[in-house]
Design a protein around this motif. Structure first.
Motif, PDB file in Angstrom:
ATOM      1  N   SER A   1      80.884  40.068  52.873  1.00 60.73           N
ATOM      2  CA  SER A   1      79.862  40.071  51.631  1.00 60.73           C
ATOM      3  C   SER A   1      80.142  41.260  50.590  1.00 60.73           C
ATOM      4  O   SER A   1      80.540  42.410  51.054  1.00 60.73           O
ATOM      5  CB  SER A   1      78.583  39.975  52.251  1.00 60.73           C
ATOM      6  OG  SER A   1      77.723  39.305  51.273  1.00 60.73           O
ATOM      7  N   GLY A   2      79.919  40.753  49.513  1.00 60.68           N
ATOM      8  CA  GLY A   2      79.902  42.019  48.509  1.00 60.68           C
ATOM      9  C   GLY A   2      80.299  41.535  47.048  1.00 60.68           C
ATOM     10  O   GLY A   2      79.961  40.279  46.750  1.00 60.68           O
ATOM     11  N   ASP A   3      81.250  42.015  46.423  1.00 65.67           N
ATOM     12  CA  ASP A   3      81.599  41.773  44.917  1.00 65.67           C
ATOM     13  C   ASP A   3      82.693  40.640  45.460  1.00 65.67           C
ATOM     14  O   ASP A   3      83.735  41.061  45.422  1.00 65.67           O
ATOM     15  CB  ASP A   3      82.342  43.118  44.438  1.00 65.67           C
ATOM     16  CG  ASP A   3      82.497  42.440  42.853  1.00 65.67           C
ATOM     17  OD1 ASP A   3      83.060  41.596  42.585  1.00 65.67           O
ATOM     18  OD2 ASP A   3      82.595  43.597  41.989  1.00 65.67           O
ATOM     19  N   GLY A   4      82.315  39.455  44.848  1.00 57.23           N
ATOM     20  CA  GLY A   4      83.077  38.430  45.248  1.00 57.23           C
ATOM     21  C   GLY A   4      84.601  38.377  44.532  1.00 57.23           C
ATOM     22  O   GLY A   4      85.729  38.003  45.167  1.00 57.23           O
ATOM     23  N   ASP A   5      84.593  38.973  43.297  1.00 59.29           N
ATOM     24  CA  ASP A   5      85.902  39.068  42.448  1.00 59.29           C
ATOM     25  C   ASP A   5      86.807  40.176  43.295  1.00 59.29           C
ATOM     26  O   ASP A   5      88.136  39.858  42.850  1.00 59.29           O
ATOM     27  CB  ASP A   5      85.694  39.378  40.988  1.00 59.29           C
ATOM     28  CG  ASP A   5      85.082  38.062  40.389  1.00 59.29           C
ATOM     29  OD1 ASP A   5      85.769  37.030  40.030  1.00 59.29           O
ATOM     30  OD2 ASP A   5      83.741  38.347  40.185  1.00 59.29           O
ATOM     31  N   VAL A   6      86.341  41.074  43.843  1.00 56.53           N
ATOM     32  CA  VAL A   6      87.224  42.068  44.558  1.00 56.53           C
ATOM     33  C   VAL A   6      87.651  41.416  45.908  1.00 56.53           C
ATOM     34  O   VAL A   6      88.807  41.225  46.244  1.00 56.53           O
ATOM     35  CB  VAL A   6      86.419  43.240  44.859  1.00 56.53           C
ATOM     36  CG1 VAL A   6      87.201  44.203  45.798  1.00 56.53           C
ATOM     37  CG2 VAL A   6      86.166  44.268  43.551  1.00 56.53           C
ATOM     38  N   LEU A   7      86.728  40.623  46.559  1.00 60.12           N
ATOM     39  CA  LEU A   7      87.024  40.166  47.999  1.00 60.12           C
ATOM     40  C   LEU A   7      88.204  38.964  47.776  1.00 60.12           C
ATOM     41  O   LEU A   7      89.104  38.935  48.596  1.00 60.12           O
ATOM     42  CB  LEU A   7      85.617  39.295  48.480  1.00 60.12           C
ATOM     43  CG  LEU A   7      84.657  40.350  48.938  1.00 60.12           C
ATOM     44  CD1 LEU A   7      83.285  39.415  49.445  1.00 60.12           C
ATOM     45  CD2 LEU A   7      85.045  41.307  49.750  1.00 60.12           C
ATOM     46  N   MET A   8      88.012  38.105  46.832  1.00 60.90           N
ATOM     47  CA  MET A   8      89.101  37.237  46.428  1.00 60.90           C
ATOM     48  C   MET A   8      90.582  37.744  46.402  1.00 60.90           C
ATOM     49  O   MET A   8      91.298  37.065  46.622  1.00 60.90           O
ATOM     50  CB  MET A   8      88.798  36.396  45.213  1.00 60.90           C
ATOM     51  CG  MET A   8      87.711  35.390  45.669  1.00 60.90           C
ATOM     52  SD  MET A   8      87.430  34.493  44.146  1.00 60.90           S
ATOM     53  CE  MET A   8      86.531  35.325  42.892  1.00 60.90           C
ATOM     54  N   ARG A   9      90.602  39.113  45.910  1.00 59.40           N
ATOM     55  CA  ARG A   9      91.950  39.829  45.600  1.00 59.40           C
ATOM     56  C   ARG A   9      92.404  40.090  46.947  1.00 59.40           C
ATOM     57  O   ARG A   9      93.796  40.536  46.909  1.00 59.40           O
ATOM     58  CB  ARG A   9      91.831  40.707  44.501  1.00 59.40           C
ATOM     59  CG  ARG A   9      91.227  40.273  43.071  1.00 59.40           C
ATOM     60  CD  ARG A   9      91.752  41.241  42.181  1.00 59.40           C
ATOM     61  NE  ARG A   9      91.226  42.542  42.245  1.00 59.40           N
ATOM     62  CZ  ARG A   9      89.997  42.981  41.784  1.00 59.40           C
ATOM     63  NH1 ARG A   9      89.466  42.049  40.871  1.00 59.40           N
ATOM     64  NH2 ARG A   9      89.532  44.060  41.740  1.00 59.40           N
ATOM     65  N   HIS A  10      91.862  40.446  48.130  1.00 62.30           N
ATOM     66  CA  HIS A  10      92.119  41.407  49.124  1.00 62.30           C
ATOM     67  C   HIS A  10      92.018  40.485  50.443  1.00 62.30           C
ATOM     68  O   HIS A  10      92.611  40.739  51.495  1.00 62.30           O
ATOM     69  CB  HIS A  10      91.440  42.562  49.429  1.00 62.30           C
ATOM     70  CG  HIS A  10      91.589  43.492  48.018  1.00 62.30           C
ATOM     71  ND1 HIS A  10      92.701  44.288  48.161  1.00 62.30           N
ATOM     72  CD2 HIS A  10      90.902  43.773  47.297  1.00 62.30           C
ATOM     73  CE1 HIS A  10      92.893  44.856  47.143  1.00 62.30           C
ATOM     74  NE2 HIS A  10      91.579  44.855  46.608  1.00 62.30           N
ATOM     75  N   LEU A  11      91.138  39.278  50.367  1.00 61.57           N
ATOM     76  CA  LEU A  11      90.900  38.443  51.559  1.00 61.57           C
ATOM     77  C   LEU A  11      90.674  39.070  52.784  1.00 61.57           C
ATOM     78  O   LEU A  11      91.436  38.990  53.674  1.00 61.57           O
ATOM     79  CB  LEU A  11      92.429  37.569  51.953  1.00 61.57           C
ATOM     80  CG  LEU A  11      92.638  36.629  50.574  1.00 61.57           C
ATOM     81  CD1 LEU A  11      94.148  35.905  50.928  1.00 61.57           C
ATOM     82  CD2 LEU A  11      91.825  35.911  50.294  1.00 61.57           C
ATOM     83  N   PRO A  12      89.513  39.842  52.653  1.00 61.25           N
ATOM     84  CA  PRO A  12      89.304  40.761  53.728  1.00 61.25           C
ATOM     85  C   PRO A  12      89.091  40.277  55.318  1.00 61.25           C
ATOM     86  O   PRO A  12      89.450  40.611  56.452  1.00 61.25           O
ATOM     87  CB  PRO A  12      87.967  41.592  53.626  1.00 61.25           C
ATOM     88  CG  PRO A  12      87.358  40.542  52.396  1.00 61.25           C
ATOM     89  CD  PRO A  12      88.438  40.151  51.628  1.00 61.25           C
TER      90      PRO A  12
END
Length: 376
Positions: free
Chosen positions: A265-276
């Protein structure tokens, strides 16, 4: 009579055989601990999901769906409760996703307007189509074909939220390199000429109480079956048409029965780039513990996004869990079940990583106001 070399080889083979046997016996005797994990501090929703999971094995799917549906009310904050997460045009839409840990089957919807039970529609995408993701009007049409009714348009509260945002010069927003300057004025916007491009710093958002627009649930049962699900009302004042991390496999959720699962959970546009969530599961596949996997994922995200705010929760196939975060003093999440079966829907906290512990070489962001780090 055996030579010394032959005796040495025989001893090594015996050690390998009996050592492997003990290892396999230990693995076979290790008990799987059913667990229900959810992001943020929504204990009521977690408890509702757990009440489904504890009814018996093979209830993981129903459990995570129940958790998401429980968060479609003010008990999970005003954004998830509806009518407070409009895009910049004042339109309300939802996104949701569900993943089956047996075979990584995935169903999701995004930008879906007028349909309340987004997680049920996402589940229908998984079960009734060969697709993974439906968006926009197509998602709404599919939902109606599955029997879900269109609900009311934005109410007075939504109009009031958008009106206040417009009076505040449309701050914050998600535009960059456009005219007029998006940090000080509303649109409509047009692209800047190439010679005027500035590549401004990314605008980050503080995480404050009641401002969580996304929640995720992970369920593991006594047979080792995983399901994970996520539900989101979308980032407030997003550009119309934006898809968030909740609808992207590996960004907000991921599970593999052979290894474990993760939710982020967090900044979705960042999460989409890194697939944590995907990276965390793969880290466990490579032999790392849940705690190591969670910490490594956050460090990787921070390396390229030094102002990132968010967290990841990781659970291995036996029910051992851990979490890591950045951008907050601490991250809250809720757990039911697990080893020892402590109190149900217990609120757990993890201290977030210090940014100074991570290589400071990535893009920096900025806040439009002082971030509030406590009380969520």
């Amino acid at each position: 009579m055996y030579s010394p070399l032959c005796l040495l080889i025989l001893q090594l083979l015996l050690l390998r055989h009996y050592g492997l046997g003990r290892h396999l016996k230990h693995k076979q005797s290790q008990k799987i601990h059913s667990v229900l994990v959810s992001t943020w501090n929504y204990t009521d929703a977690n408890l509702q999901a757990w009440s489904v999971l504890k009814q018996g094995p093979r209830r993981t799917r129903q459990a995570v769906i129940q958790g998401c549906m429980a968060c479609q009310s003010p008990r999970c904050g005003r954004l998830l409760g509806g009518h407070y997460g409009p895009d910049e045009r004042g339109t309300l839409s939802l996104e949701a996703a569900i993943m089956d840990g047996r075979n990584q089957e995935f169903g999701a919807v995004a930008g879906m307007e007028g349909i309340r039970n987004a997680i049920l529609v996402a589940d229908a995408v998984l079960r009734n189509t060969h697709h993974n993701l439906l968006v926009g009007r197509g998602a709404s049409d599919f939902a109606r074909s599955m029997g879900y009714k269109v609900e009311h348009a934005p109410n007075h509260n939504t109009n009031k939220v958008v009106g206040s945002w417009n009076l505040g010069s449309c701050q914050p927003n998600f535009w960059r390199d456009v005219h007029p300057p998006p940090r000080t004025q509303c649109g409509p916007y047009t692209p800047l000429p190439e010679h005027l491009l500035q590549r401004p710093m990314r605008q980050e958002y503080p995480i404050t109480q009641g401002d969580h627009d996304q929640v995720a649930f992970l369920a593991l049962d006594s047979e080792g079956l995983f399901h994970v699900a996520s539900h989101s009302s979308g980032a407030r004042f997003r550009i119309r048409g934006r898809v968030g991390d909740s609808a992207v496999p590996g960004a907000g959720i991921y599970a593999d029965n052979e290894v474990g699962g993760a939710v982020a959970s967090g900044d979705g546009d960042v999460l989409m780039r890194h697939l944590p969530a995907f990276l965390a599961v793969e880290a466990m596949r490579a032999g790392r513990s849940p705690a190591q996997s969670a910490a490594n994922v956050i460090q990787r995200v921070l390396k390229y996004n030094t102002e990132f705010n968010g967290a990841v929760i990781v659970v291995n196939r036996w029910g051992t869990y851990a979490a890591a975060c950045a951008g907050l003093d601490e991250f809250n999440f809720v757990v039911s079940g697990g080893k020892g079966f402590l109190s149900m829907a217990r609120l757990e906290r993890v201290k977030c990583q210090e940014r100074n512990d991570v290589v400071d070489g990535g893009p920096k962001g900025f806040f439009t106001r002082k971030p509030i780090k406590k009380g969520y």
